[in-house]
Design an enzyme around this catalytic site. Structure first.
Site, PDB file in Angstrom:
ATOM      1  CG  HIS A 125      -1.961  -1.046   1.241  1.00  0.00           C
ATOM      2  ND1 HIS A 125      -2.830  -1.246   0.191  1.00  0.00           N
ATOM      3  CD2 HIS A 125      -2.258  -1.990   2.173  1.00  0.00           C
ATOM      4  CE1 HIS A 125      -3.621  -2.277   0.479  1.00  0.00           C
ATOM      5  NE2 HIS A 125      -3.291  -2.747   1.664  1.00  0.00           N
ATOM      6  CG  ASP A 162      -2.783  -8.507   0.864  1.00  0.00           C
ATOM      7  OD1 ASP A 162      -2.059  -8.790   1.827  1.00  0.00           O
ATOM      8  OD2 ASP A 162      -3.808  -7.793   0.960  1.00  0.00           O
ATOM      9  CG  HIS A 164      -6.515  -5.463   1.867  1.00  0.00           C
ATOM     10  ND1 HIS A 164      -5.952  -6.338   2.775  1.00  0.00           N
ATOM     11  CD2 HIS A 164      -7.710  -5.089   2.375  1.00  0.00           C
ATOM     12  CE1 HIS A 164      -6.777  -6.467   3.815  1.00  0.00           C
ATOM     13  NE2 HIS A 164      -7.847  -5.729   3.594  1.00  0.00           N
ATOM     14  CG  ASP A 251      -4.869 -10.114   3.588  1.00  0.00           C
ATOM     15  OD1 ASP A 251      -4.655 -10.625   2.469  1.00  0.00           O
ATOM     16  OD2 ASP A 251      -4.564  -8.933   3.865  1.00  0.00           O
TER      17      ASP A 251
HETATM   18 ZN    ZN Z   1      -4.062  -7.253   2.891  1.00  0.00          ZN
END
Ligand code: ZN
Length: 316
Positions: A125, A162, A164, A251
């Protein structure tokens, strides 16, 4: 195969208290790998700090200084409460980036066949000038830029599974075709960070070299398998990468507390096997996998163990 595991006690020193991204994640992985004998089958390596030159291929000098000054001055977080700081955060983040660059370098030189980097803080991120979503320096982006700009690789593939979207990594290489960024993640309308729509395909010279595959909440192993085999793997084979990096977040597991995707180890293993095979077919096995998220300690440890078994297994 000769698989490296980069890990370092210093990664535990980024003290985030009871934040979900805490040192307990790596403690759980380490004790599981010791307990199940996996550690003895790997080349265990420690980290060094990344050089300023390596970090600044992706981040502005202002950002690097901000992380340093904020951590050392005792600030509690940087920019957003998601990005908790402790006194050691800057040093630890330098080590995480350093470990990923070292892993890429050792694999490039043939001293390792492939590698997994069990580092924290995570990276995908982090933007050029901003810490976001538990991330300070973008470890995988820093390694990709090292491979292209310092070592001359021309087709680096980053596959980010991931749950996200890796906004920072995508933005670092939006306009470049020498780094292909592909992410499968929970749909941005329903999940942090709100980017990663299928329409985001890159820009300029990089148009077509970003591939986003958002999945709906409650997506299953079957959904991921169909997407991976039917869309993602064929795109990777067409790209013919000369080096593969994985942003390996666990995740998307159905037991993970931070998102709503219902993947199990079956889905993670299928993607890992596919990427391993691709690396053998396209680039003499050159693959470095880097830990991103994963917040259920038990499931994270099981998934990492299986991921390492797949990386380490001799080709059939
Ligand atoms: Zn994540």
């Amino acid at each position: 195969m000769n698989t490296g595991l980069y890990t370092d006690p210093i990664f535990l020193q980024h003290d985030t208290g009871d934040h979900p991204e805490n040192a307990g994640r790596l403690d759980a992985i380490s004790s599981t790998l010791r307990g199940n004998g996996m550690l003895g089958r790997l080349q265990v390596k420690q980290s060094q700090v990344a050089s300023a030159e390596d970090i600044e291929r992706i981040h502005t000098r202002d950002h690097v200084r901000r992380v340093e000054e904020a951590a050392l001055s005792g600030m509690r977080y940087l920019g957003t409460p998601d990005c908790v700081l402790s006194h050691e955060t800057y040093l630890v983040a330098q080590h995480a980036a350093g470990a990923v660059v070292q892993a890429a370098s050792e694999v490039a030189q043939g001293r390792l066949d492939n590698a997994f980097v069990a580092c924290r803080p995570p990276g995908h991120h982090a933007e050029a000038n901003r810490a976001l979503g538990f991330c300070y320096f973008n470890n995988v982006a820093i390694a990709a830029a090292f491979l292209t700009d310092a070592l001359g690789y021309q087709r680096v593939l980053i596959f980010d599974f991931d749950v996200h979207h890796g906004n920072g990594t995508q933005h670092a290489f939006d306009a470049r075709r020498d780094v292909f960024y592909c992410s499968v993640h929970q749909h941005p309308r329903t999940c942090y960070p709100g980017t990663g729509y299928a329409e985001e395909r890159g820009a300029g010279d990089g148009l077509g070299f970003t591939l986003n595959a958002p999945v709906l909440p409650y997506a299953t192993d079957a959904d991921y398998l169909a997407l991976f085999d039917g869309t993602l793997l064929p795109a990777f084979m067409e790209y013919k990468p000369d080096f593969i990096l994985l942003s390996a977040g666990f995740d998307a597991h159905r037991d993970d507390p931070l998102a709503l995707v219902n993947l199990t180890q079956v889905g993670f293993d299928h993607m890992a096997r596919g990427m391993k095979r691709l690396s053998l077919d396209c680039c003499q096995g050159r693959l470095v996998s880097v830990l991103e998220g994963g917040y259920n300690y038990a499931r994270l440890s099981e998934c990492v163990t299986s991921h390492l078994e797949i990386l380490q297994a001799d080709p059939a």
